[in-house]
Each structure stands twice: as structure tokens, then as C-alpha cells.
Design an enzyme around this catalytic site. Structure first.
Site, PDB file in Angstrom:
ATOM      1  CD  GLU A  11      -2.953  -1.227   2.250  1.00 55.97           C
ATOM      2  OE1 GLU A  11      -4.178  -1.140   2.126  1.00 55.97           O
ATOM      3  OE2 GLU A  11      -2.413  -1.485   3.341  1.00 55.97           O
ATOM      4  CG  ASP A 197     -12.968  -6.479  -0.258  1.00 53.49           C
ATOM      5  OD1 ASP A 197     -11.818  -6.106   0.042  1.00 53.49           O
ATOM      6  OD2 ASP A 197     -13.905  -6.446   0.558  1.00 53.49           O
TER       7      ASP A 197
HETATM    8  N1  ADE Z   1      -9.662  -4.064   3.732  1.00 55.40           N
HETATM    9  C1  ADE Z   1      -9.984  -4.314   2.455  1.00 55.40           C
HETATM   10  N2  ADE Z   1     -11.075  -5.107   2.369  1.00 55.40           N
HETATM   11  C2  ADE Z   1     -11.450  -5.352   3.651  1.00 55.40           C
HETATM   12  C3  ADE Z   1     -12.486  -6.104   4.221  1.00 55.40           C
HETATM   13  N3  ADE Z   1     -13.360  -6.777   3.458  1.00 55.40           N
HETATM   14  N4  ADE Z   1     -12.563  -6.156   5.570  1.00 55.40           N
HETATM   15  C4  ADE Z   1     -11.676  -5.485   6.336  1.00 55.40           C
HETATM   16  N5  ADE Z   1     -10.674  -4.762   5.855  1.00 55.40           N
HETATM   17  C5  ADE Z   1     -10.545  -4.701   4.513  1.00 55.40           C
END
Ligand code: ADE
Length: 229
Positions: A11, A197
């Protein structure tokens, strides 16, 4: 000095790729890089994952650099159908979603014996970030929910409070800890996340797939903020 943090190496990699005059030190096993990006003195490092690591390292950098601003970028899961993979969520406010003391009569996220619940970043940084025009996706100003869990579909079944009680827009694992430490130290801050996501069954695969593109988006956003600072 501007401090730029992300949770993981991937990142912050893009920041390092454009940094000039780089000098690297190691503190507690984690590298911290000082140098210049687009003419601005900056300190770039990862914090490590989760609220405790993020809080500890944020305090460390505030003590060390007394920054004029602290920017935290990285990935997050979406909690809303209209906030899609590749979009940018700027934390309009942030809350620790797994801080829960209902038996004390407090709403989820409130730190007991304080009135701290939703943490609000620096208005000027927020304003500037809202003018960011990404190469891909849309920009949302929203509520970032932070907790020490990676959320997939399985967790969403038990963590309905992310919607019901908190009306969250994105979920991640560091932002509200960074926000808390910055606000207690009166350091202007901003947390911005690229959606990796939909916090569903595909979350882990999507997360890994988007990493390189997402870091590029973080770099573009930070460059935009540096221009306006
Ligand atoms: N960072 C990126 N996606 C995530 C998720 N689904 N839950 C927690 N932190 C995250």
C-alpha cells in the site's frame, strides 16, 4: 513535513517509487522512509495491520516528525452496493465498529467515559480530497468503519450492525485508530481508501487482485492533496 502511511508494504510501494532524496531508517523492525515527493518533505511508512499497530505507529510518527498533516491510504471493503471496486472512499468520518459497551448504555463505537464516537478529519483536507478526479471509478465521501476483522460474507451475516447501527460505507482495519491518535494530538489528518472488494465471498481474491491499481490511485490522490496543501 507530511506523514504518509498505509498498513502494508504494497500500500506504500508507489509512494516510494516517486520519492527523491530517500533515506531509510528501521524502527521496531519496520522501515521508515524520509524524502521528497513533488517538492514536499514527506515521511512514508507502513503501520502494520490492525488498530493497535496503526495507533502505535501513528503516535510514533507524530512524536518524531510533528507533521503538518498525516495522510493514511490503502484498501477497504465496500458496505454499499453503489460503492464499487476501484472507487475511492474518503473518510468523512470514522468509527471503531468493534468497540462495543452496550451494557454501559453506550452506542457502538463510543469510547467509554468520553464523548468520542465518530471522528471527523480536517475540513480543509476533506474539501480538497472531494475535488480529486481519479483516473478510474468514482469518489465518495463516506463513513469508514474500522475493526480488527477482515470482513467477508460470513462476517456480514453476524456483523449486521455495520449497516443497522453504524450506516457504514466502507470497512477496513486501521483508519479510526489513526484518526483517534491524530485528533488527540491535534494533527490534521485524512483517511482515504480504494475499494478492493464488496466484503463478500470474493473479498480475499478481489483484494489481492486490485492491490497494484489501488496503490496507484492512492499515489494520485496524495499528489492531488500535496498540490493543494
Ligand atoms: N480491507 C480491504 N477489504 C477489507 C475487508 N473486506 N474487511 C476489512 N478490511 C478490509
Amino acid at each position: 513535513m507530511i506523514v504518509i502511511l498505509g498498513a502494508m508494504d504494497s500500500e506504500i510501494a508507489e509512494f516510494l517509487s516517486v520519492m527523491e532524496q530517500r533515506e531509510t531508517l528501521t524502527w521496531q523492525g519496520i522501515e521508515e522512509h524520509s524524502g521528497v515527493i513533488d517538492g514536499h518533505p514527506v515521511l512514508v511508512s507502513k503501520t502494520g495491520v490492525g488498530k493497535a499497530m496503526a495507533a502505535m505507529r501513528t503516535q510514533h510518527f507524530i512524536d518524531k516528525a510533528q507533521p503538518r498533516a498525516l495522510l493514511f491510504t490503502g484498501l477497504a471493503g465496500s458496505l454499499k452496493l453503489h460503492i464499487r471496486i476501484g472507487d475511492t472512499v474518503i473518510g468523512r468520518d470514522l468509527v471503531q465498529h468493534d468497540l462495543e459497551s452496550k451494557v454501559l448504555g453506550l452506542p457502538r463505537g463510543q469510547i467509554p467515559f468520553t464523548d468520542i464516537r465518530f471522528l471527523v478529519p480536517d475540513p480543509a483536507l476533506l474539501e480538497s480530497a472531494s475535488r480529486y478526479q481519479p483516473a478510474e471509478g468514482r469518489v465518495h465521501l463516506g463513513r469508514i468503519c474500522t475493526g480488527d476483522q477482515f470482513i467477508t460474507h460470513r462476517e456480514m451475516v453476524s456483523h449486521t450492525y455495520l449497516h443497522d447501527e453504524l450506516a457504514g460505507d466502507a470497512v477496513e482495519m486501521e483508519g479510526a485508530a489513526v484518526a483517534l491518535v491524530c485528533s488527540l494530538n491535534q494533527v490534521p489528518y485524512l483517511v482515504a481508501r480504494t475499494i478492493s472488494d464488496m466484503a463478500d465471498d470474493d473479498a480475499v481474491a478481489d483484494f489481492n487482485e486490485i492491490l497494484p491499481r489501488a496503490s496507484h490511485n492512492s499515489l494520485n490522490l496524495v499528489r492531488h492533496l500535496l498540490r493543494e496543501l
